[in-house]
Structures are given as structure tokens and as C-alpha cells.
Design an enzyme around this catalytic site. Structure first.
Site, short mmCIF file in Angstrom:
data_model
loop_
_atom_site.label_atom_id
_atom_site.label_comp_id
_atom_site.label_asym_id
_atom_site.label_seq_id
_atom_site.Cartn_x
_atom_site.Cartn_y
_atom_site.Cartn_z
N THR A 8 -8.21 3.52 8.62
CA THR A 8 -9.41 2.66 8.76
C THR A 8 -9.83 2.00 9.89
OG1 THR A 8 -9.05 2.27 6.31
CG2 THR A 8 -10.68 1.17 7.21
N GLU A 26 -11.12 -9.48 2.84
CA GLU A 26 -9.89 -9.05 3.51
C GLU A 26 -10.58 -8.80 5.18
OE1 GLU A 26 -7.29 -6.30 1.79
OE2 GLU A 26 -6.55 -5.42 3.72
N ARG A 50 -9.60 8.16 -0.89
CA ARG A 50 -10.29 8.73 0.40
C ARG A 50 -11.12 9.76 -0.08
NH1 ARG A 50 -8.94 6.57 5.82
NH2 ARG A 50 -10.52 7.65 6.54
N HIS A 80 -3.87 -4.78 8.10
CA HIS A 80 -4.03 -3.16 8.90
C HIS A 80 -3.01 -3.57 9.81
CE1 HIS A 80 -5.31 0.23 10.54
NE2 HIS A 80 -6.00 0.27 9.59
N ARG A 108 -6.82 12.84 1.49
CA ARG A 108 -5.83 13.25 2.15
C ARG A 108 -4.28 12.81 1.67
NH1 ARG A 108 -7.38 9.92 7.83
NH2 ARG A 108 -9.28 11.22 7.44
N ASN A 159 0.82 -1.22 0.01
CA ASN A 159 -0.11 0.03 -0.04
C ASN A 159 1.01 1.27 -0.03
OD1 ASN A 159 -1.28 2.34 1.15
ND2 ASN A 159 -3.00 0.94 1.72
N HIS A 207 -5.61 3.83 -1.72
CA HIS A 207 -6.89 4.27 -0.91
C HIS A 207 -7.38 5.57 -1.51
CE1 HIS A 207 -9.56 4.17 2.77
NE2 HIS A 207 -10.35 4.61 1.87
N HIS A 263 1.00 6.08 2.02
CA HIS A 263 1.64 7.19 2.90
C HIS A 263 2.88 7.74 2.06
CE1 HIS A 263 -1.03 6.70 5.88
NE2 HIS A 263 -0.92 5.35 6.05
N GLU A 304 -8.64 0.44 -2.99
CA GLU A 304 -9.20 0.75 -1.88
C GLU A 304 -10.43 1.96 -1.60
OE1 GLU A 304 -6.72 -0.22 1.41
OE2 GLU A 304 -8.12 0.85 2.64
N1 PXP Z 1 -6.12 -3.12 4.29
C1 PXP Z 1 -6.98 -2.27 4.26
C2 PXP Z 1 -8.48 -2.62 4.02
C3 PXP Z 1 -6.62 -0.93 4.85
O1 PXP Z 1 -7.61 -0.05 4.91
C4 PXP Z 1 -5.26 -0.46 5.13
C5 PXP Z 1 -4.94 0.76 5.57
O2 PXP Z 1 -4.87 1.68 4.59
C6 PXP Z 1 -4.32 -1.38 4.88
C7 PXP Z 1 -4.54 -3.06 4.36
C8 PXP Z 1 -2.81 -1.39 5.46
O3 PXP Z 1 -2.60 -1.25 6.77
P1 PXP Z 1 -1.32 -0.65 7.02
O4 PXP Z 1 -0.85 0.56 6.35
O5 PXP Z 1 -1.51 -0.48 8.67
O6 PXP Z 1 -0.44 -1.59 6.90
#
Ligand code: PXP
Length: 249
Positions: free
Chosen positions: A104, A154, A48, A197, A52, A10, A46, A13, A73
Site C-alpha cells: 500500500t 490509521e 487484495r 506501515h 496475492r 498483520n 488484507h 506475509h 483490510e
Molecule cells: N496498516 C496498513 C493499512 C497496511 O496497508 C499495512 C501493510 O499491509 C500495514 C499496516 C502493515 O505494514 P507493514 O507490513 O509494513 O508492517
């Protein structure tokens, strides 16, 4: 042979850091290409409602350029479903979204929202997206996800990861069992099962032992680790941790 365990990276960030200053750098799309070169099996981003981190243009560039599957996402809103149906990413992962949350928090309420989710799931599937529902590892939402016809779920690993980080062994043990049981039930219901997550090297290695999981989606920890060791090295170490866990499963 054991089921392979895919790593989805992901890149949200990277965009968070970019947006701290405005402008174009660092570019999350460059990070996605690097992540794939380093062994990521797919990329998650994602978009949003408040934009952001990931912007519309990031998502469009990811959809157009990536050589590995893109997991879009999103909240199940009219705006996001329309956008995803236009970009047609490999997968669309539906998540709950609140403006005031930092990330989330908790899974999608698929039981309470079942009727409202039917149309978005059908539209995304008709556009060729593999729909995934981000839910808590409990029997009711897992069964409902299967009834709604989503091929993938998931499972939210945040509560478990939080207990591990807090050093609460009993709670961590309970939450791990909840995830493992949830994954088994999902397979019995005919679903493909992912997790994500809050995962880091140790939690990813531990959870990989549960062979029902086909994919982990990991962001915040990997991007943070990349600050110290580089994205390639962080992804290579994560890949090794997941492979070690899967081999022990
Ligand atoms: N899966 C989903 C559905 C999420 O919402 C997130 C956070 O955006 C992640 C995975 C990844 O989580 P993390 O950034 O804590 O590794």
C-alpha cells in the site's frame, strides 16, 4: 493512567510465503493463533483484489476462529464491502489499492473520494464493523475522516519509517512531527487513532511515545524477524519496545 497501546499483527506475509509454492503451508491462520498466544491484541489481514497473499478462505477462517479482534483490510470496492458485510469482522480498514504496487503506497484519498466512500462506510458500519480509514497524517484527510463518520483512522507511517531507514535525520524529524500533530488533531476531532506501515522495533518504540495512538498494526518486519527468532519472540520483543515507548511518553 496512560492510554494502552494495542498491537495488531498483520499475517499477510505468512500467506506470501505459502503462495510462493502454492499449497497450504505455512498457514496464516496458524500464525494468527500463535500471534495471539504471544500477546497480539488483534490480527490484521488484507484481502487484495489480486489475492496475492491472503485468500478468501483465509479471511473466512480468521473471521470464524479468532479469539481476538480481526481487522479486515480492504479496498472500498463492491466485492470487498459485500464480503466484509458477510463475515462481519470486528474492524474494516479501508485502504487504497493499485494492482501494480508492491505494498500500500500512501493513504486513501478521502478528500477526493469523499462521496464514493460514504456508502461503503455506511454499509460496513451497519454490518457492525468498526470502520477505519488509512490516511496520510495531514489535517485535510483527518478532518474529512471525521466528517465521513468513521470512528477510527490509521495514520500511514511509511514516509517516516523510510526517512529513518535512509538515515535522513531532518526528514525523519519532520515526518515524526507530522504524525504526532496528526494524532493530536485526530483526538480533537473525536477519532480513535492507529498507525502502521513499515514499523520495526525502534520506530514502534519511538512512536509509542505519542500517547494519542491506541494501536499499531505491524506485519512485514515481524514476519521477517520471525524467520530468525520465531514469531513468539519477535512479538514479545515488539510488545516490550511499545511498552517502553509508551512509558516514556
Ligand atoms: N496498516 C496498513 C493499512 C497496511 O496497508 C499495512 C501493510 O499491509 C500495514 C499496516 C502493515 O505494514 P507493514 O507490513 O509494513 O508492517
Amino acid at each position: 493512567m496512560r492510554q494502552a497501546l494495542r498491537l495488531g499483527v498483520n499475517v499477510d506475509h505468512v500467506a506470501t510465503i505459502r503462495n510462493a509454492r502454492g499449497g497450504e503451508l505455512p498457514d496464516p491462520v496458524r500464525a494468527a493463533h500463535l500471534a495471539i498466544a504471544a500477546g497480539a491484541d488483534g490480527i490484521t489481514a488484507h484481502l487484495r483484489e489480486d489475492r496475492r497473499h491472503i485468500r478468501d478462505t483465509d479471511m473466512a477462517r480468521l473471521a470464524a476462529q479468532l479469539t481476538r479482534p480481526l481487522n479486515f483490510e480492504m479496498a472500498a470496492t463492491e466485492e470487498m464491502v459485500t464480503l466484509a458485510c458477510r463475515l462481519r469482522p470486528h474492524a474494516a480498514c479501508l485502504v487504497p489499492e493499485k494492482r501494480e504496487e508492491r505494498t500500500t503506497e500512501g493513504g486513501l484519498d478521502v478528500v477526493g473520494q469523499a462521496q464514493a466512500l460514504e456508502a461503503p462506510i455506511a454499509r460496513l458500519a451497519a454490518a457492525g464493523c468498526r470502520v477505519s480509514l488509512f490516511i496520510e497524517p495531514d489535517a485535510a484527510p483527518i478532518r474529512m475522516a471525521a466528517r465521513l463518520g468513521a470512528p477510527v483512522i490509521e495514520l500511514h507511517t511509511g514516509t517516516w519509517c523510510h526517512a529513518v531507514a535512509a538515515g535522513d535525520g531532518d526528514e525523519a524529524h519532520r515526518q515524526f512531527a507530522r504524525l504526532a500533530e496528526g494524532a493530536r488533531l485526530a483526538i480533537a476531532e473525536g477519532l480513535e487513532v492507529h498507525a502502521g506501515h513499515g514499523l520495526d522495533f525502534d520506530t514502534a518504540r519511538d512512536l509509542a511515545r505519542v500517547t494519542e495512538f491506541a494501536e499499531f498494526n505491524i506485519g512485514h518486519f515481524l514476519i521477517g524477524e520471525a524467520v530468525f527468532v520465531g514469531l513468539e519472540a519477535a512479538i514479545a520483543t515488539m510488545r516490550r519496545a511499545m511498552d517502553e515507548g509508551r512509558a516514556a511518553g
